[in-house]
Enzyme design. Sequence first.
Site, PDB file in Angstrom:
ATOM      1  N   GLY A   1      49.365 -64.399 -37.908  1.00 15.73           N
ATOM      2  CA  GLY A   1      50.294 -63.930 -38.951  1.00 15.73           C
ATOM      3  C   GLY A   1      50.899 -62.581 -38.593  1.00 15.73           C
ATOM      4  O   GLY A   1      50.187 -61.676 -38.176  1.00 15.73           O
TER       5      GLY A   1
ATOM      6  N   ARG B   1      51.153 -69.389 -33.569  1.00 18.81           N
ATOM      7  CA  ARG B   1      49.832 -70.008 -33.574  1.00 18.81           C
ATOM      8  C   ARG B   1      49.887 -71.021 -32.429  1.00 18.81           C
ATOM      9  O   ARG B   1      50.823 -71.820 -32.363  1.00 18.81           O
ATOM     10  CB  ARG B   1      49.546 -70.672 -34.909  1.00 18.81           C
ATOM     11  CG  ARG B   1      49.493 -69.659 -36.039  1.00 18.81           C
ATOM     12  CD  ARG B   1      48.588 -70.052 -37.178  1.00 18.81           C
ATOM     13  NE  ARG B   1      48.163 -68.877 -37.907  1.00 18.81           N
ATOM     14  CZ  ARG B   1      48.866 -68.279 -38.877  1.00 18.81           C
ATOM     15  NH1 ARG B   1      50.024 -68.770 -39.256  1.00 18.81           N
ATOM     16  NH2 ARG B   1      48.412 -67.191 -39.476  1.00 18.81           N
TER      17      ARG B   1
ATOM     18  N   ASP C   1      41.532 -62.325 -37.137  1.00 24.13           N
ATOM     19  CA  ASP C   1      40.239 -62.740 -36.564  1.00 24.13           C
ATOM     20  C   ASP C   1      40.354 -64.003 -35.707  1.00 24.13           C
ATOM     21  O   ASP C   1      39.643 -64.157 -34.719  1.00 24.13           O
ATOM     22  CB  ASP C   1      39.164 -62.878 -37.643  1.00 24.13           C
ATOM     23  CG  ASP C   1      39.538 -63.878 -38.716  1.00 24.13           C
ATOM     24  OD1 ASP C   1      40.715 -64.301 -38.778  1.00 24.13           O
ATOM     25  OD2 ASP C   1      38.654 -64.241 -39.505  1.00 24.13           O
TER      26      ASP C   1
ATOM     27  N   THR D   1      46.456 -57.784 -40.000  1.00 26.28           N
ATOM     28  CA  THR D   1      46.580 -58.863 -40.983  1.00 26.28           C
ATOM     29  C   THR D   1      46.647 -58.249 -42.367  1.00 26.28           C
ATOM     30  O   THR D   1      45.897 -57.315 -42.665  1.00 26.28           O
ATOM     31  CB  THR D   1      45.401 -59.854 -40.926  1.00 26.28           C
ATOM     32  OG1 THR D   1      45.427 -60.672 -42.105  1.00 26.28           O
ATOM     33  CG2 THR D   1      44.043 -59.164 -40.879  1.00 26.28           C
TER      34      THR D   1
ATOM     35  N   ASP E   1      45.609 -59.605 -44.930  1.00 27.78           N
ATOM     36  CA  ASP E   1      44.442 -60.056 -45.698  1.00 27.78           C
ATOM     37  C   ASP E   1      43.304 -59.019 -45.707  1.00 27.78           C
ATOM     38  O   ASP E   1      42.434 -59.065 -46.558  1.00 27.78           O
ATOM     39  CB  ASP E   1      43.907 -61.379 -45.134  1.00 27.78           C
ATOM     40  CG  ASP E   1      44.940 -62.488 -45.204  1.00 27.78           C
ATOM     41  OD1 ASP E   1      45.888 -62.352 -46.003  1.00 27.78           O
ATOM     42  OD2 ASP E   1      44.810 -63.483 -44.464  1.00 27.78           O
TER      43      ASP E   1
ATOM     44  N   ASP F   1      40.761 -58.809 -43.793  1.00 24.92           N
ATOM     45  CA  ASP F   1      39.513 -59.593 -43.801  1.00 24.92           C
ATOM     46  C   ASP F   1      38.815 -59.616 -42.436  1.00 24.92           C
ATOM     47  O   ASP F   1      38.086 -60.548 -42.125  1.00 24.92           O
ATOM     48  CB  ASP F   1      39.817 -61.039 -44.252  1.00 24.92           C
ATOM     49  CG  ASP F   1      40.753 -61.769 -43.305  1.00 24.92           C
ATOM     50  OD1 ASP F   1      41.330 -61.117 -42.412  1.00 24.92           O
ATOM     51  OD2 ASP F   1      40.913 -62.992 -43.454  1.00 24.92           O
TER      52      ASP F   1
ATOM     53  N   ARG G   1      43.733 -65.361 -48.219  1.00 26.99           N
ATOM     54  CA  ARG G   1      42.810 -66.462 -47.863  1.00 26.99           C
ATOM     55  C   ARG G   1      41.526 -66.325 -48.682  1.00 26.99           C
ATOM     56  O   ARG G   1      41.600 -66.266 -49.889  1.00 26.99           O
ATOM     57  CB  ARG G   1      42.539 -66.478 -46.355  1.00 26.99           C
ATOM     58  CG  ARG G   1      43.777 -66.789 -45.555  1.00 26.99           C
ATOM     59  CD  ARG G   1      43.448 -67.146 -44.141  1.00 26.99           C
ATOM     60  NE  ARG G   1      42.990 -65.994 -43.378  1.00 26.99           N
ATOM     61  CZ  ARG G   1      42.839 -65.974 -42.073  1.00 26.99           C
ATOM     62  NH1 ARG G   1      43.079 -67.063 -41.373  1.00 26.99           N
ATOM     63  NH2 ARG G   1      42.439 -64.895 -41.455  1.00 26.99           N
TER      64      ARG G   1
HETATM   65  P1  ADP Z   1      45.019 -64.861 -37.130  1.00 28.69           P
HETATM   66  O1  ADP Z   1      44.852 -64.170 -35.818  1.00 28.69           O
HETATM   67  O2  ADP Z   1      46.103 -64.237 -37.956  1.00 28.69           O
HETATM   68  O3  ADP Z   1      43.691 -65.019 -37.852  1.00 28.69           O
HETATM   69  P2  ADP Z   1      44.956 -67.695 -36.430  1.00 28.69           P
HETATM   70  O4  ADP Z   1      43.612 -67.917 -37.048  1.00 28.69           O
HETATM   71  O5  ADP Z   1      45.997 -68.708 -36.700  1.00 28.69           O
HETATM   72  O6  ADP Z   1      45.604 -66.300 -36.820  1.00 28.69           O
HETATM   73  O7  ADP Z   1      44.752 -67.603 -34.854  1.00 28.69           O
HETATM   74  C1  ADP Z   1      45.840 -67.302 -33.990  1.00 28.69           C
HETATM   75  C2  ADP Z   1      45.690 -68.030 -32.688  1.00 28.69           C
HETATM   76  O8  ADP Z   1      44.500 -67.609 -31.998  1.00 28.69           O
HETATM   77  C3  ADP Z   1      45.528 -69.534 -32.777  1.00 28.69           C
HETATM   78  O9  ADP Z   1      46.739 -70.204 -33.000  1.00 28.69           O
HETATM   79  C4  ADP Z   1      44.988 -69.847 -31.384  1.00 28.69           C
HETATM   80  O10 ADP Z   1      46.004 -69.827 -30.423  1.00 28.69           O
HETATM   81  C5  ADP Z   1      44.076 -68.650 -31.132  1.00 28.69           C
HETATM   82  N1  ADP Z   1      42.688 -69.030 -31.437  1.00 28.69           N
HETATM   83  C6  ADP Z   1      42.046 -68.999 -32.619  1.00 28.69           C
HETATM   84  N2  ADP Z   1      40.791 -69.475 -32.513  1.00 28.69           N
HETATM   85  C7  ADP Z   1      40.632 -69.850 -31.200  1.00 28.69           C
HETATM   86  C8  ADP Z   1      39.582 -70.419 -30.420  1.00 28.69           C
HETATM   87  N3  ADP Z   1      38.415 -70.727 -30.982  1.00 28.69           N
HETATM   88  N4  ADP Z   1      39.817 -70.659 -29.113  1.00 28.69           N
HETATM   89  C9  ADP Z   1      40.994 -70.360 -28.536  1.00 28.69           C
HETATM   90  N5  ADP Z   1      42.028 -69.811 -29.213  1.00 28.69           N
HETATM   91  C10 ADP Z   1      41.864 -69.558 -30.518  1.00 28.69           C
END
Ligand code: ADP
Length: 317
Positions: free
Chosen positions: A11, A72, A103, A126, A128, A130, A172
């Site tokens: 995000g 993402r 995260d 973020t 959030d 969080d 969230r």
């Molecule tokens: P945020 O960083 O805002 O929490 P997301 O949870 O959508 O956003 O995670 C962003 C990106 O990080 C995902 O689209 C993916 O490319 C990568 N990512 C998240 N978890 C994993 C994982 N377990 N292994 C590899 N890449 C990951």
Amino acid sequence: MKNIAILCSGGDVSGMNPALKHFVEYSFEKGLRPYFIYDGYEGLIDNTIKQVTYSDVAGIITQGGTKIGSSRSKRFMQKNYRTQAKQNLDDLDIGMLVVLGGDGSFRGLDIFYKEHGVKFCGIPSTIDNDIKGTDYCLGVDTALNTIKTSIDAIRDTASSFRRAFIIETMGRDCGYLALVSHLTSGSELCLVPEKKYDLKSYEKNFKEQIKNGRRYFIAIVSEGIKQDAQEIADWFEKEIGIESRVCVLGHIQRGGNPSIYDRLMAYKFVTHAIDALLENKKESIVCYDTSGFSLKSIHLLVDGKKELDKKLLDYLK
Ligand code: ADP
């Protein structure tokens, strides 16, 4: 001259552009050659990586979002694409990476580091708020100010029409935005995932308030609570007897002109991140709490869940 790159993942938040600007300026100050990786991990895989200079960040400090895009990336979850990403960095001789993300992004980064050992520093970003290990994430202050402006505006119409407004904030599973907005906007009700609630317990008091002349209610609900905002509105109509409307603030909370606090935090986060990489810290996240900035290993942040500040939660009646 050593090469250093930055990317934004997950995000977007207001504050990323000020961070990009300072990244370029501070890199040059430290004798580094700065690169942008466009569209998050997608760009890392697709090699949309560009060497940048001052003109690439001219005029962006006032803008929300991120000039270099975010994404993402499902592909980054697969080992073969992460190997491709590492190859792209090697081809450009980039050995230092700054990542602005949440995260999820850090979880991906942790895996990338374990597989390929690319030296990185993360900046929690973020709205959030969080992320475990840090009290502040880039973008939170701008989001709170946007929410404040929205609530203040809604209050005007709520009082004119004798209505209850149920305002849903993002976050969230984390009620931080809702709770802080409640405490600072004087709303009548706040519901967050971290605290159990029973709507019945408010009924007598709210009805009495109407009898005593109250014209409107503002309720702030976090998106992660069990019920959706419309159910809370229905309860106001049926049990409290006041016409109700729902306002889901949604992505408005993410954008907008970065606040002074976020611009300053972006500056400090980036300075700490580049300094950490130059001190050869390999897998750290820049964290911030009441004692100031610190570097924490990514392992501490990706295992487990961030708990909402108990003292803040205690203010919630
Ligand atoms: P945020 O960083 O805002 O929490 P997301 O949870 O959508 O956003 O995670 C962003 C990106 O990080 C995902 O689209 C993916 O490319 C990568 N990512 C998240 N978890 C994993 C994982 N377990 N292994 C590899 N890449 C990951």
